[in-house]
Scaffold this motif. Structure first.
Motif: not given
Ligand code: 5GP
Length: 190
Positions: A19-21, A26-28, A123-133, A155-157
């Motif tokens: 997790v990148l804070k 951006l987040n607070h 549009i989203d702040d982060f892409l990790a596993n793509g659940q939100a998208v 994006e966490k590629s």
């Molecule tokens: P995903 O749905 O792609 O797995 O994760 C995306 C959502 O999780 C983003 O909307 C964000 O809020 C949160 N997120 C995922 N990874 C990180 C991270 O490394 N840092 C922060 N601050 N938020 C994250």
């Protein structure tokens, strides 16, 4: 986007669990000027896509999505999160597992705000596993709107989201792409 990468290098901290804070811009606390530049960049990238609405999920997606919507001159819709499973006929709803909070939420958008002739930009702040998208894509499908693009601030590629979106064929633009967060250090994709 070099300015964003510099900001991540300077102010980002790496927490356990990849997790990148970035809660000081951006987040607070939100760097409003940087958010405006991010919105300007997304608007430049997607200017030819005839976007009619920008769509995100509350709450961290709202800041970059709002500035993008301002620069494109279109409305912003943010999907609302709620834990309860109470569904109403007036909402498009999808289930999303939160990467950072480790809980599932329902996200929903009122049917009045999406129409079949819309071309949306997600549009989203982060892409990790793509659940939100994925959740927003499900809502787009329910509403029968076309998705013209996906814009991600960070994006966490090395996680699954990038490949998942690539498979859909939808255009993805990420302003900063992180290759690794190993040893508490941020390495960008070249
Ligand atoms: P995903 O749905 O792609 O797995 O994760 C995306 C959502 O999780 C983003 O909307 C964000 O809020 C949160 N997120 C995922 N990874 C990180 C991270 O490394 N840092 C922060 N601050 N938020 C994250």
């Amino acid at each position: 986007m070099d300015l964003l990468k510099e900001k991540i290098k300077k102010d980002g901290t790496v927490l356990p669990g990849n997790v990148l804070k970035v809660d000081n811009f951006l987040n607070h606390q939100v760097d409003a000027k940087l958010m405006d530049q991010i919105g300007e960049e997304f608007a430049r990238l997607f200017k030819d896509e005839k976007i009619t609405k920008v769509v995100t999920v509350e709450s961290s997606g709202i800041a970059p999505a709002l500035t993008t919507a301002i620069h494109l001159g279109v409305p912003l819709i943010f999907a609302r999160k709620h834990k309860s499973v109470t569904l109403t006929d007036d909402l498009y709803t999808a289930k999303v597992y939160s990467y950072t909070k480790k809980v599932s939420n329902n996200i929903s958008i009122d049917k009045r705000f999406l129409n079949a002739d819309d071309h949306i930009l997600i549009i989203d702040d982060f892409l990790a596993n793509g659940q939100a998208v994925q959740g927003l894509l499900e809502i787009a499908k329910l509403a029968d709107v076309s998705v013209s693009g996906i814009g991600i601030v960070i994006e966490k590629s090395f996680q699954k989201g990038h490949a998942m979106i690539e498979k859909t064929g939808i255009r993805l633009e990420s302003l900063a792409r992180i290759a690794s967060l190993k040893d508490q250090s941020v390495t960008f994709v070249e």
